[in-house]
Enzyme design. Sequence first.
Site, PDB file in Angstrom:
ATOM      1  CD  GLU A 171      42.006  41.532  35.153  1.00 29.73           C
ATOM      2  OE1 GLU A 171      42.466  41.262  34.048  1.00 29.73           O
ATOM      3  OE2 GLU A 171      42.392  40.964  36.190  1.00 29.73           O
ATOM      4  CE  LYS A 226      34.610  40.588  37.315  1.00 31.24           C
ATOM      5  NZ  LYS A 226      35.715  40.633  38.238  1.00 31.24           N
ATOM      6  CB  CYS A 282      32.964  45.385  40.883  1.00 30.47           C
ATOM      7  SG  CYS A 282      34.158  46.061  39.728  1.00 30.47           S
TER       8      CYS A 282
HETATM    9  P1  NAD Z   1      36.656  53.341  34.569  1.00 27.33           P
HETATM   10  O1  NAD Z   1      35.462  54.212  34.562  1.00 27.33           O
HETATM   11  O2  NAD Z   1      37.753  53.589  35.535  1.00 27.33           O
HETATM   12  O3  NAD Z   1      37.339  53.364  33.101  1.00 27.33           O
HETATM   13  C1  NAD Z   1      36.627  53.241  31.913  1.00 27.33           C
HETATM   14  C2  NAD Z   1      37.214  54.227  30.904  1.00 27.33           C
HETATM   15  O4  NAD Z   1      36.638  53.975  29.621  1.00 27.33           O
HETATM   16  C3  NAD Z   1      36.931  55.690  31.216  1.00 27.33           C
HETATM   17  O5  NAD Z   1      38.166  56.393  31.367  1.00 27.33           O
HETATM   18  C4  NAD Z   1      36.116  56.183  30.013  1.00 27.33           C
HETATM   19  O6  NAD Z   1      36.396  57.527  29.654  1.00 27.33           O
HETATM   20  C5  NAD Z   1      36.563  55.224  28.942  1.00 27.33           C
HETATM   21  N1  NAD Z   1      35.635  55.108  27.803  1.00 27.33           N
HETATM   22  C6  NAD Z   1      34.281  54.933  27.850  1.00 27.33           C
HETATM   23  N2  NAD Z   1      33.801  54.839  26.600  1.00 27.33           N
HETATM   24  C7  NAD Z   1      34.844  54.964  25.740  1.00 27.33           C
HETATM   25  C8  NAD Z   1      34.976  54.952  24.328  1.00 27.33           C
HETATM   26  N3  NAD Z   1      33.914  54.752  23.523  1.00 27.33           N
HETATM   27  N4  NAD Z   1      36.201  55.119  23.775  1.00 27.33           N
HETATM   28  C9  NAD Z   1      37.275  55.307  24.580  1.00 27.33           C
HETATM   29  N5  NAD Z   1      37.215  55.322  25.935  1.00 27.33           N
HETATM   30  C10 NAD Z   1      36.019  55.150  26.505  1.00 27.33           C
HETATM   31  O7  NAD Z   1      36.110  51.846  34.718  1.00 27.33           O
HETATM   32  P2  NAD Z   1      36.903  50.577  35.319  1.00 27.33           P
HETATM   33  O8  NAD Z   1      36.823  50.570  36.792  1.00 27.33           O
HETATM   34  O9  NAD Z   1      38.234  50.499  34.638  1.00 27.33           O
HETATM   35  O10 NAD Z   1      35.964  49.387  34.803  1.00 27.33           O
HETATM   36  C11 NAD Z   1      35.941  49.001  33.449  1.00 27.33           C
HETATM   37  C12 NAD Z   1      35.216  47.672  33.337  1.00 27.33           C
HETATM   38  O11 NAD Z   1      35.940  46.657  34.053  1.00 27.33           O
HETATM   39  C13 NAD Z   1      33.807  47.661  33.959  1.00 27.33           C
HETATM   40  O12 NAD Z   1      32.985  46.825  33.165  1.00 27.33           O
HETATM   41  C14 NAD Z   1      34.017  47.029  35.314  1.00 27.33           C
HETATM   42  O13 NAD Z   1      32.864  46.366  35.788  1.00 27.33           O
HETATM   43  C15 NAD Z   1      35.106  46.020  35.025  1.00 27.33           C
HETATM   44  N6  NAD Z   1      35.956  45.667  36.185  1.00 27.33           N
HETATM   45  C16 NAD Z   1      36.345  46.639  37.073  1.00 27.33           C
HETATM   46  C17 NAD Z   1      37.182  46.292  38.139  1.00 27.33           C
HETATM   47  C18 NAD Z   1      37.626  47.328  39.140  1.00 27.33           C
HETATM   48  O14 NAD Z   1      38.171  46.945  40.184  1.00 27.33           O
HETATM   49  N7  NAD Z   1      37.444  48.622  38.900  1.00 27.33           N
HETATM   50  C19 NAD Z   1      37.639  44.985  38.265  1.00 27.33           C
HETATM   51  C20 NAD Z   1      37.233  44.028  37.330  1.00 27.33           C
HETATM   52  C21 NAD Z   1      36.398  44.388  36.280  1.00 27.33           C
HETATM   53  C1  UDX Z   2      36.159  43.265  43.575  1.00 28.84           C
HETATM   54  C2  UDX Z   2      36.620  41.811  43.442  1.00 28.84           C
HETATM   55  O1  UDX Z   2      37.349  41.432  44.611  1.00 28.84           O
HETATM   56  C3  UDX Z   2      37.490  41.640  42.208  1.00 28.84           C
HETATM   57  O2  UDX Z   2      37.829  40.263  42.036  1.00 28.84           O
HETATM   58  C4  UDX Z   2      36.711  42.127  40.990  1.00 28.84           C
HETATM   59  O3  UDX Z   2      37.519  42.008  39.832  1.00 28.84           O
HETATM   60  C5  UDX Z   2      36.272  43.567  41.176  1.00 28.84           C
HETATM   61  O4  UDX Z   2      35.485  43.675  42.393  1.00 28.84           O
HETATM   62  P1  UDX Z   2      37.241  45.520  44.477  1.00 28.84           P
HETATM   63  O5  UDX Z   2      35.842  46.006  44.515  1.00 28.84           O
HETATM   64  O6  UDX Z   2      38.269  46.338  43.802  1.00 28.84           O
HETATM   65  O7  UDX Z   2      37.310  44.063  43.794  1.00 28.84           O
HETATM   66  O8  UDX Z   2      37.757  45.300  45.982  1.00 28.84           O
HETATM   67  P2  UDX Z   2      37.462  44.182  47.102  1.00 28.84           P
HETATM   68  O9  UDX Z   2      38.731  43.896  47.801  1.00 28.84           O
HETATM   69  O10 UDX Z   2      36.740  43.022  46.556  1.00 28.84           O
HETATM   70  O11 UDX Z   2      36.530  44.975  48.133  1.00 28.84           O
HETATM   71  C6  UDX Z   2      35.198  45.332  47.812  1.00 28.84           C
HETATM   72  C7  UDX Z   2      34.520  45.885  49.051  1.00 28.84           C
HETATM   73  O12 UDX Z   2      34.308  44.864  50.019  1.00 28.84           O
HETATM   74  C8  UDX Z   2      35.323  46.970  49.782  1.00 28.84           C
HETATM   75  O13 UDX Z   2      34.455  47.975  50.224  1.00 28.84           O
HETATM   76  C9  UDX Z   2      35.947  46.226  50.948  1.00 28.84           C
HETATM   77  O14 UDX Z   2      36.240  47.060  52.048  1.00 28.84           O
HETATM   78  C10 UDX Z   2      34.830  45.254  51.277  1.00 28.84           C
HETATM   79  N1  UDX Z   2      35.309  44.049  51.982  1.00 28.84           N
HETATM   80  C11 UDX Z   2      36.160  43.187  51.373  1.00 28.84           C
HETATM   81  C12 UDX Z   2      34.841  43.787  53.274  1.00 28.84           C
HETATM   82  O15 UDX Z   2      34.061  44.572  53.841  1.00 28.84           O
HETATM   83  N2  UDX Z   2      35.260  42.654  53.913  1.00 28.84           N
HETATM   84  C13 UDX Z   2      36.117  41.761  53.335  1.00 28.84           C
HETATM   85  O16 UDX Z   2      36.442  40.752  53.980  1.00 28.84           O
HETATM   86  C14 UDX Z   2      36.585  42.033  52.036  1.00 28.84           C
END
Ligand code: NAD
Ligand code: UDX
Length: 476
Positions: A171, A226, A282
């Site tokens: 994602e 990713k 991330c």
């Molecule tokens: P998060 O901590 O917000 O959510 C994960 C959820 O999974 C939690 O609510 C947790 O309780 C649940 N969970 C864990 N183990 C479980 C199980 N065995 N059964 C059921 N539920 C369970 O995490 P997130 O930010 O949503 O990230 C999830 C993944 O997506 C990570 O690998 C992250 O690197 C990736 N990712 C995050 C972002 C972002 O912007 N946050 C973007 C792209 C990819």
């Molecule tokens: C990032 C990636 O953008 C996204 O594609 C991936 O799926 C998850 O990780 P996120 O961490 O949610 O997303 O936010 P992002 O907008 O990328 O910002 C990350 C950090 O960089 C923040 O602290 C933001 O303030 C900082 N940032 C971003 C800067 O300092 N300067 C910039 O120009 C852009």
Amino acid sequence: MKKGEIKKICCIGAGYVGTPTMSIFAYYCPHVDIVVVDINKSRIEAWNSTEPIDFPIFEPGLENIILSCRNKNLFFTTDIEKSISEADMIFISVNTPTKKRGIGAGKASDLKWVEASARQIAEYARGYTIVVEKSTLPVRTAKTIEKILFDSQNKENNKKNKTFSVLSNPEFLAEGSAVDDLQNPDRVLIGGNDEFAIEALSNLYKNWVANEKIIRTNIWSSELSKLTANAFLAQRISSINSISAICEATGADIKQVANAVGLDSRIGQEFLRAGPGFGGSCFQKDILNLIYLCNFYKLYDVANYWEGVIEINNWQKSRIPRIIVNNLFGNISGKKIGILGFAFKANTNDTRESPSINICKDLLEEGANLSIYDPKVEHFKIEEDLGIRKKDLNNNDYYGNYQICKSILDVALGSDALVILTEWEEFSDILWEELILKMRKPAWIFDTRICIDFNRAKEAGFNIWQIGKIQNKNDI
Ligand code: NAD
Ligand code: UDX
């Protein structure tokens, strides 16, 4: 299941990725039932909340999408066994934070939640099930998942006739713009080698994403793409932040430089905003993961190259408190400093790896009394992140104290300085001439996001420091 036809989806993990992603699937695929499951009961209760709606994650536009599908074809539950057993397709969208202890601590991703999910699927799934990695994972994690699933598939007593296909579908959404990112993705990436499963997943996306945007690769390329995308984005931020310090030293202006550089179409304008250092769950985690991978394959020079991105980021976070102390006559002990913004970026309530955490801790270490305001971060979260019990502080002469405020005005009362750490929209139109009346003089603004109305603040009488800008025009 007919060829390419998915009727029931289960998503394991109702977090920042699982819930927004599944809400968009539910919105554009009304013919599919989607169940989002989590072990965290209170999170599921919050997603099911009504009157008042009290969703656990703030994401612009998400509430309306959820409310239009919830309890129609989008469901939130803790009943993991039932949801898995009924699903044709299962997304694993659980957390994969950096390991805190053991082998690879501080670098490798902790895959215990992914493994637990795979084991749950192995136990409860029935018939043919497509398992999709949505979490960001180290390259070759699909092998581990496959091993767990295929072992259960091959067991002699496999009465439920289970078979599996594993796909990678990372994602790319960013928090704060997740709904738009999901609705209009630059690309959708599907890695795998089972054509039937790939077609089933791409058919779902085709309900709102153009076919040309759906890219198919082998599973290892998908997993590595990713990590690479996040590493490249973070690298741009460390690059521009390194240049911000040169601007401050030389009289160049980081906004002008970023604009001039970004107009080269090979470079582009995005992700060139200097700031207090990147945060979020991330970037750091995924680069550390890449470094771990490099070391594992004995690619030590490559590992060192990516270490540099994190080192500059740590340096950027640490130089801000030093600049504040220097400007406030070398001493902030007992002074009141207002913090505007605690989230790692605007439009989210997420504070994971927020630069605000380290900056506040350093200021407290110097003995400052902080008043902190963020429009969306819950107070308990700030207390959890700062990890300092207020009652303990009274006995410690060397440590500052902090309070959490409900408004910008409360933050300003009696403060010597205001430090802007998150670029919330409301900070761009602060009535500085009113605020300065409440502050001790000389009153300072430290703007780490270059987001304030500079002229208005200057006219009001503030001393202003902005990242990547010359502070005294006479120095030029
Ligand atoms: P998060 O901590 O917000 O959510 C994960 C959820 O999974 C939690 O609510 C947790 O309780 C649940 N969970 C864990 N183990 C479980 C199980 N065995 N059964 C059921 N539920 C369970 O995490 P997130 O930010 O949503 O990230 C999830 C993944 O997506 C990570 O690998 C992250 O690197 C990736 N990712 C995050 C972002 C972002 O912007 N946050 C973007 C792209 C990819
Ligand atoms: C990032 C990636 O953008 C996204 O594609 C991936 O799926 C998850 O990780 P996120 O961490 O949610 O997303 O936010 P992002 O907008 O990328 O910002 C990350 C950090 O960089 C923040 O602290 C933001 O303030 C900082 N940032 C971003 C800067 O300092 N300067 C910039 O120009 C852009």
